[in-house]
Design an enzyme around this catalytic site. Structure first.
Site, mmCIF file in Angstrom:
data_model
loop_
_atom_site.group_PDB
_atom_site.id
_atom_site.type_symbol
_atom_site.label_atom_id
_atom_site.label_comp_id
_atom_site.label_asym_id
_atom_site.label_seq_id
_atom_site.Cartn_x
_atom_site.Cartn_y
_atom_site.Cartn_z
ATOM 1 N N LEU A 93 28.091 61.306 29.780
ATOM 2 C CA LEU A 93 27.475 62.238 29.105
ATOM 3 C C LEU A 93 26.083 62.990 29.812
ATOM 4 O O LEU A 93 25.226 63.555 28.921
ATOM 5 C CB LEU A 93 26.704 61.425 27.359
ATOM 6 C CG LEU A 93 28.267 60.127 27.003
ATOM 7 C CD1 LEU A 93 27.733 59.757 25.762
ATOM 8 C CD2 LEU A 93 29.070 61.182 27.098
ATOM 9 N N ASN A 128 37.940 64.794 31.727
ATOM 10 C CA ASN A 128 37.533 64.548 30.929
ATOM 11 C C ASN A 128 37.973 63.770 29.945
ATOM 12 O O ASN A 128 38.822 63.973 29.144
ATOM 13 C CB ASN A 128 36.623 65.406 30.155
ATOM 14 C CG ASN A 128 35.541 65.080 30.243
ATOM 15 O OD1 ASN A 128 35.075 63.867 29.396
ATOM 16 N ND2 ASN A 128 34.839 65.325 28.496
ATOM 17 N N ASP A 167 34.015 70.844 28.057
ATOM 18 C CA ASP A 167 35.296 70.968 27.165
ATOM 19 C C ASP A 167 36.247 72.105 27.077
ATOM 20 O O ASP A 167 36.895 72.173 26.728
ATOM 21 C CB ASP A 167 34.661 70.521 25.558
ATOM 22 C CG ASP A 167 33.668 69.012 25.704
ATOM 23 O OD1 ASP A 167 34.131 68.474 26.673
ATOM 24 O OD2 ASP A 167 33.360 69.311 24.779
ATOM 25 N N ASN A 212 37.158 52.651 27.836
ATOM 26 C CA ASN A 212 37.972 53.971 28.603
ATOM 27 C C ASN A 212 37.875 53.272 29.699
ATOM 28 O O ASN A 212 38.973 53.332 30.288
ATOM 29 C CB ASN A 212 38.105 55.212 28.828
ATOM 30 C CG ASN A 212 37.881 55.411 27.298
ATOM 31 O OD1 ASN A 212 39.141 55.626 27.210
ATOM 32 N ND2 ASN A 212 37.077 55.796 26.283
ATOM 33 N N GLY A 245 31.943 52.340 27.801
ATOM 34 C CA GLY A 245 32.961 51.738 29.218
ATOM 35 C C GLY A 245 34.314 50.697 28.777
ATOM 36 O O GLY A 245 35.103 51.017 29.632
ATOM 37 N N GLU A 265 43.173 57.412 23.322
ATOM 38 C CA GLU A 265 42.052 57.801 23.955
ATOM 39 C C GLU A 265 42.654 56.369 25.303
ATOM 40 O O GLU A 265 42.395 56.541 26.351
ATOM 41 C CB GLU A 265 40.548 57.460 24.058
ATOM 42 C CG GLU A 265 39.865 57.849 22.701
ATOM 43 C CD GLU A 265 38.240 58.342 23.139
ATOM 44 O OE1 GLU A 265 36.867 57.645 24.054
ATOM 45 O OE2 GLU A 265 37.529 58.124 21.858
ATOM 46 N N HIS A 317 38.251 63.713 25.585
ATOM 47 C CA HIS A 317 37.020 63.976 24.662
ATOM 48 C C HIS A 317 37.918 63.494 23.515
ATOM 49 O O HIS A 317 39.266 63.116 23.292
ATOM 50 C CB HIS A 317 37.221 65.669 24.517
ATOM 51 C CG HIS A 317 36.359 65.907 23.335
ATOM 52 N ND1 HIS A 317 34.802 65.712 24.061
ATOM 53 C CD2 HIS A 317 36.408 66.014 22.549
ATOM 54 C CE1 HIS A 317 34.162 65.873 22.402
ATOM 55 N NE2 HIS A 317 35.255 66.384 21.648
HETATM 56 C C1 GAR Z 1 34.593 57.417 24.447
HETATM 57 O O1 GAR Z 1 35.185 57.752 22.778
HETATM 58 C C2 GAR Z 1 34.197 59.256 24.770
HETATM 59 O O2 GAR Z 1 36.068 60.646 24.463
HETATM 60 C C3 GAR Z 1 33.743 59.980 25.178
HETATM 61 O O3 GAR Z 1 32.994 59.167 24.784
HETATM 62 C C4 GAR Z 1 32.666 58.032 24.218
HETATM 63 C C5 GAR Z 1 32.158 56.597 25.742
HETATM 64 O O4 GAR Z 1 33.249 55.582 25.119
HETATM 65 N N1 GAR Z 1 33.354 60.927 24.834
HETATM 66 C C6 GAR Z 1 32.956 62.301 24.971
HETATM 67 O O5 GAR Z 1 32.117 61.987 23.502
HETATM 68 C C7 GAR Z 1 32.291 63.008 25.650
HETATM 69 N N2 GAR Z 1 31.928 63.990 25.484
HETATM 70 P P1 GAR Z 1 33.495 54.351 26.537
HETATM 71 O O6 GAR Z 1 31.759 54.258 27.451
HETATM 72 O O7 GAR Z 1 33.492 53.235 25.789
HETATM 73 O O8 GAR Z 1 34.411 54.676 27.516
#
Ligand code: GAR
Length: 208
Positions: free
Chosen positions: A91, A108, A151, A14, A12, A181, A110
């Protein structure tokens, strides 16, 4: 004030970037009202709790199919009165019931420059492994609207960083998160909540 519901599966960071941006006043017309996790262990739920944001858990394994899971997700998002849904490292696969119920309202993040390194199987660290394997010299992150195509929805924001010779997947992931991000996602949320997004020919643009 638009109600933002954030969907998460893991650490989490992001979500944290969004919570911090809101606390700084950088999302003036939005409020994170609920975080929905796909598993009860997601540390993102702790982050929500610390900020006084309601947490909910919807586990895929508690449902017989993706369709039933997606229906439960639509019901939950409606209960929460979501104006904007943000997938922040979410995910678990959802089907078109969700995109149909919230058209042009789901974003979303990515961790690559779509249309490269995206689609089925490209998530988390796997994306950065594939980037290093390919030998490309630039990567980054993309915020896009979610459509029925994995995507494949309209791109809203992208930011690039260099891929350096000594990078490991972990080092590259850190650079992409910190420099791309965690900046792009709060900006996208702020633009959405302040009605700065315009659509032309199926493409999304930000008008300041
Ligand atoms: C992030 O890097 C996000 O961009 C990626 O998962 C990570 C989650 O991190 N998402 C994907 O790959 C979706 N296809 P977080 O839980 O620390 O935010």
């Amino acid at each position: 004030m638009k109600r933002i519901v954030v969907l998460v599966s893991g650490g989490g960071t992001n979500l944290q970037a969004l919570l911090d941006a809101e606390a700084r006043g950088d999302i003036p017309n939005g409020k994170i009202t609920c975080v929905i996790a796909s598993n009860p262990e997601a540390y993102a739920l702790e982050r929500a709790k610390k900020h006084g944001v309601k947490g909910r858990v919807l586990c895929k394994k508690d449902f017989a199919s993706t369709a039933e899971y997606s229906k439960a997700m639509v019901d939950a998002l409606r209960e929460e009165g979501a104006d904007l849904v943000i997938l922040a490292g979410f995910l678990t696969i959802l089907d078109e019931q969700v995109t149909r119920a919230f058209p042009q309202k789901i974003l979303n993040i990515h961790p690559a420059l779509i249309p490269s390194f995206c689609g089925k199987g490209f998530y988390g660290l796997h994306v950065h492994e594939a980037v290093l394997e390919s030998g490309v010299k630039v990567t980054g992150a993309t915020v896009h609207f979610v459509s029925e195509v994995c995507d494949g929805g309209a791109i809203l924001l992208q930011k690039a960083v260099p891929v350096l010779p000594d990078d490991t997947p972990e080092i590259l992931q850190k650079r992409v998160m910190e420099e791309c991000e965690w900046k792009l996602l709060p900006k996208a949320a702020a633009c959405f909540c302040s009605d700065k997004i315009v659509w032309r020919d199926g493409k999304a643009f930000i008008e300041e």
